[in-house]
Write a protein that holds these residues in place. Structure first.
Motif, PDB file in Angstrom:
ATOM      1  N   ALA A 231       0.678  -1.292  -0.020  1.00 35.21           N
ATOM      2  CA  ALA A 231       0.060  -0.077   0.009  1.00 35.21           C
ATOM      3  C   ALA A 231       0.730   1.227   0.093  1.00 35.21           C
ATOM      4  CB  ALA A 231      -0.891   0.073   1.113  1.00 35.21           C
ATOM      5  N   GLU A 232       2.239   1.103   0.354  1.00 36.93           N
ATOM      6  CA  GLU A 232       2.927   2.354   0.113  1.00 36.93           C
ATOM      7  C   GLU A 232       2.721   3.179  -1.145  1.00 36.93           C
ATOM      8  OE1 GLU A 232       7.656   2.814  -1.267  1.00 36.93           O
ATOM      9  OE2 GLU A 232       7.223   1.103  -0.516  1.00 36.93           O
ATOM     10  N   VAL A 233       2.676   2.134  -2.225  1.00 39.25           N
ATOM     11  CA  VAL A 233       2.468   2.724  -3.825  1.00 39.25           C
ATOM     12  C   VAL A 233       1.345   3.965  -3.705  1.00 39.25           C
ATOM     13  CG1 VAL A 233       1.824   2.182  -6.008  1.00 39.25           C
ATOM     14  CG2 VAL A 233       3.403   1.004  -4.798  1.00 39.25           C
ATOM     15  N   SER A 234      -0.177   3.319  -3.315  1.00 37.88           N
ATOM     16  CA  SER A 234      -1.220   4.097  -3.185  1.00 37.88           C
ATOM     17  C   SER A 234      -1.037   5.138  -2.281  1.00 37.88           C
ATOM     18  CB  SER A 234      -2.326   3.026  -2.934  1.00 37.88           C
ATOM     19  OG  SER A 234      -2.551   1.981  -3.834  1.00 37.88           O
ATOM     20  N   PHE A 280      -0.819 -11.577   0.245  1.00 37.46           N
ATOM     21  CA  PHE A 280      -0.778 -11.492   1.579  1.00 37.46           C
ATOM     22  C   PHE A 280      -1.302 -10.056   2.076  1.00 37.46           C
ATOM     23  CE2 PHE A 280       3.190  -9.757  -0.054  1.00 37.46           C
ATOM     24  CZ  PHE A 280       3.517  -8.492   0.763  1.00 37.46           C
ATOM     25  N   ASP A 281      -1.604  -9.999   3.300  1.00 37.85           N
ATOM     26  CA  ASP A 281      -2.349  -8.754   3.880  1.00 37.85           C
ATOM     27  C   ASP A 281      -1.130  -8.236   4.619  1.00 37.85           C
ATOM     28  OD1 ASP A 281      -4.615  -9.321   2.712  1.00 37.85           O
ATOM     29  OD2 ASP A 281      -5.421 -10.151   4.611  1.00 37.85           O
ATOM     30  N   LYS A 282      -1.193  -6.788   4.614  1.00 39.42           N
ATOM     31  CA  LYS A 282      -0.197  -6.122   5.270  1.00 39.42           C
ATOM     32  C   LYS A 282      -1.001  -4.695   5.878  1.00 39.42           C
ATOM     33  CE  LYS A 282       3.763  -4.736   3.003  1.00 39.42           C
ATOM     34  NZ  LYS A 282       4.082  -3.304   3.295  1.00 39.42           N
ATOM     35  N   VAL A 283      -0.301  -4.268   7.086  1.00 43.43           N
ATOM     36  CA  VAL A 283      -0.626  -2.715   7.546  1.00 43.43           C
ATOM     37  C   VAL A 283       0.455  -2.018   7.298  1.00 43.43           C
ATOM     38  CG1 VAL A 283      -1.144  -1.464   9.620  1.00 43.43           C
ATOM     39  CG2 VAL A 283      -2.354  -3.851   9.610  1.00 43.43           C
ATOM     40  N   GLU A 284       0.271  -1.054   6.306  1.00 44.74           N
ATOM     41  CA  GLU A 284       1.268  -0.222   6.010  1.00 44.74           C
ATOM     42  C   GLU A 284       1.119   1.505   6.566  1.00 44.74           C
ATOM     43  OE1 GLU A 284       4.572   0.577   3.364  1.00 44.74           O
ATOM     44  OE2 GLU A 284       3.657  -1.221   4.256  1.00 44.74           O
ATOM     45  N   LEU A 285       2.328   1.925   6.904  1.00 49.87           N
ATOM     46  CA  LEU A 285       2.241   2.915   7.414  1.00 49.87           C
ATOM     47  C   LEU A 285       3.022   3.899   6.287  1.00 49.87           C
ATOM     48  CD1 LEU A 285       3.646   2.244  10.803  1.00 49.87           C
ATOM     49  CD2 LEU A 285       1.139   2.424  10.242  1.00 49.87           C
ATOM     50  N   VAL A 286       2.676   5.110   6.182  1.00 52.83           N
ATOM     51  CA  VAL A 286       3.269   6.401   5.283  1.00 52.83           C
ATOM     52  C   VAL A 286       3.224   7.510   5.863  1.00 52.83           C
ATOM     53  CG1 VAL A 286       2.837   7.575   3.067  1.00 52.83           C
ATOM     54  CG2 VAL A 286       3.027   4.842   3.145  1.00 52.83           C
ATOM     55  N   SER A 287       4.308   8.199   5.748  1.00 53.59           N
ATOM     56  CA  SER A 287       4.185   9.838   6.241  1.00 53.59           C
ATOM     57  C   SER A 287       5.005  10.479   5.332  1.00 53.59           C
ATOM     58  CB  SER A 287       5.364   9.575   7.617  1.00 53.59           C
ATOM     59  OG  SER A 287       4.766   8.984   8.546  1.00 53.59           O
ATOM     60  N   LEU A 288       4.560  11.679   5.238  1.00 49.76           N
ATOM     61  CA  LEU A 288       4.801  12.730   4.183  1.00 49.76           C
ATOM     62  C   LEU A 288       5.107  13.780   5.158  1.00 49.76           C
ATOM     63  CD1 LEU A 288       2.227  11.291   2.023  1.00 49.76           C
ATOM     64  CD2 LEU A 288       4.658  11.497   1.295  1.00 49.76           C
ATOM     65  N   ASN A 383       8.172   5.157   4.711  1.00 47.10           N
ATOM     66  CA  ASN A 383       6.941   3.971   4.898  1.00 47.10           C
ATOM     67  C   ASN A 383       7.551   2.904   5.562  1.00 47.10           C
ATOM     68  OD1 ASN A 383       8.557   1.719   2.851  1.00 47.10           O
ATOM     69  ND2 ASN A 383       8.788   3.730   1.763  1.00 47.10           N
ATOM     70  N   GLY A 384       6.698   2.021   6.069  1.00 46.35           N
ATOM     71  CA  GLY A 384       7.038   0.861   7.019  1.00 46.35           C
ATOM     72  C   GLY A 384       5.743  -0.084   7.170  1.00 46.35           C
ATOM     73  N   SER A 385       6.193  -1.161   7.699  1.00 44.19           N
ATOM     74  CA  SER A 385       5.092  -2.278   7.719  1.00 44.19           C
ATOM     75  C   SER A 385       4.718  -2.016   9.604  1.00 44.19           C
ATOM     76  CB  SER A 385       5.745  -3.410   7.463  1.00 44.19           C
ATOM     77  OG  SER A 385       6.054  -3.657   6.240  1.00 44.19           O
ATOM     78  N   GLY A 386       3.221  -2.076   9.489  1.00 40.39           N
ATOM     79  CA  GLY A 386       3.015  -1.937  11.096  1.00 40.39           C
ATOM     80  C   GLY A 386       1.823  -3.071  11.472  1.00 40.39           C
TER      81      GLY A 386
END
Length: 426
Positions: A231-234, A280-288, A383-386
């Motif tokens: 989800a980093e991409v979106s 696979f499912d992933k909780v994605e973190l993104v900060s700007l 970005n990071g996986s959370g």
């Protein structure tokens, strides 16, 4: 993408920075392309200025009755038009070659990133928790899962390798993990929940630097869209092409999505179990955020991911990745590795990276500093996986297993499991 002005000022220093990342940078090729593009641009500009001047002279010549002079000037203007077109074509060709050269080069490593060729060069920074040492032979997650509702054979029959069916209680545990981690990041760490697109156009993947270099690791649809590998991409592309005010920053997004990876570069690795799947499912973190705040944001994001492991009671260690083990876009990466008793080793469960302005340059994402009315700067993206849900499921199964194959449910997950305290093997 890299700042071409920085490269131009000291191409040798940039070549050294790329060498740290294991990438070759041809200084002579860069200088030739860059100087050629600038010469062509200057030639086009000079010819255009002369064309404009002569166009005015044509009117004067005809107005004064000097038809021959006017026609001669018209011929010269026509020649200049062709010269401008040729110079602009040369400029475009050199610019495209320059873009191709730079877009295949990784981000420069941040200060303090250790040098190394592969994971052997990574540096452990901290450990949390005591690795489980059960008084019975610990099973790996796939052996445990077979009696809890995990079915690899049926998935392989319809989809091939690296897929799995989760049924019943283990499916509910996976759902509970994803929901818990999503709620945790929203409620405890202030991330804004987003439900983003799973299919994107190529320009989105170019912006986060999966394309063009890593096309073979992605799934491409027949209508020229791409399934997101993360989800980093979106989430990161939410600001593509935008100009934000500094007051709007930081933006902190979190999403729980399916992710799709071809794993073309992972042939023969982790073919058993759920550690490396195509879906696979992933909780994605993104900060700007702003450049001044990005290093602190990196620490904040990593701590947010670590807090999930701590809440679940899963022992882990934090690793600072070396130059040869970081992802293409990263300037600095922390990997969180969770202890797996069945494998008797730590395995990656999250990567948290700062990309600085590398992605923002590719997607033209900018902000205007407070108090300024004209100047803009590129955003910094992180970005990071959370966390990765499947790997978190693996970790819970192995760390909470009992001698009879049952798996205790961590206390934090029990409200999401309707109060169920253990998974009981069939």
């Amino acid at each position: 993408m890299h700042d071409i002005r920085t490269i131009r000022d000291d191409p040798a220093a940039f070549a050294a920075a790329m060498a740290r990342r294991g990438a070759a940078f041809d200084v002579e090729q860069f200088v030739a392309l860059d100087s050629g593009r600038r010469r062509a641009a200057q030639a086009a500009e000079t010819a255009q200025a002369e064309r404009n001047r002569l166009s005015k002279e044509i009117g004067k010549a005809f107005a004064g009755g000097d038809r021959a002079a006017g026609e001669a000037l018209q011929g010269e203007v026509a020649r200049l038009k062709d010269a401008i077109a040729a110079a602009e074509a040369d400029e475009a060709t050199a610019a495209e070659s320059l873009k191709t050269l730079l877009e295949t080069l990784p981000n420069s490593a941040a200060e303090g990133v250790p040098e190394g060729a592969d994971e052997a060069g990574n540096v452990e920074q901290k450990r949390w928790g005591t690795p489980a040492e059960p008084d019975f032979p610990a099973r790996e997650h796939d052996a445990l899962g077979l009696r809890l509702g995990m079915d690899f054979d049926s998935a392989a029959a319809i989809a091939g390798a690296r897929f799995v069916y989760l049924k019943g209680q283990v499916a509910r545990l996976a759902r509970a993990l994803g929901q818990f981690m999503l709620d945790w990041q929203v409620e405890r760490h202030g991330y804004t929940e987003v439900a983003p697109p799973l299919l994107v156009r190529a320009n989105a993947l170019y912006g986060t630097a999966q394309l063009p270099k890593f096309a073979e690791d992605l799934f491409h649809t027949t209508d020229d869209r791409w399934l997101i590998p993360t989800a980093e991409v979106s989430l990161t592309n939410y600001v593509a092409g935008k100009l934000l005010s500094e007051a709007e920053l930081p933006l902190r997004f979190v999403a729980l999505t399916p992710c799709f990876r071809a794993e073309a570069g992972a042939a023969g690795r982790d073919t058993r179990g759920m550690v490396r799947q195509h879906q696979f499912d992933k909780v994605e973190l993104v900060s700007l955020t702003t450049p001044d705040a990005s290093d602190a944001e990196h620490e904040r994001m990593t701590a947010a991911a670590e807090s999930v492991l701590e809440a679940l009671g899963l022992p882990y260690r934090r690793m600072l990745l070396c130059t040869g083990d970081m992802g293409f876009s990263a300037a600095r990466t922390y990997d969180l590795e969770v202890w797996l008793p069945g494998q008797r080793r730590y395995r990656e469960i999250s990567s948290c990276s700062t990309c600085r302005d590398f992605q923002a340059r590719r997607m033209d994402a900018r902000f205007r500093p407070a108090g300024e009315t004209k100047g803009t700067r590129f955003l910094h993206s992180l970005n990071g996986s959370g966390l990765a849900v499947g790997r978190a499921l693996v970790a819970v199964l192995e760390n909470y297993q009992e001698a009879d194959g049952a798996v205790r449910v961590p206390e934090m997950l029990r409200p999401y499991m309707g109060g169920v305290e253990a998974l009981i093997p069939a």
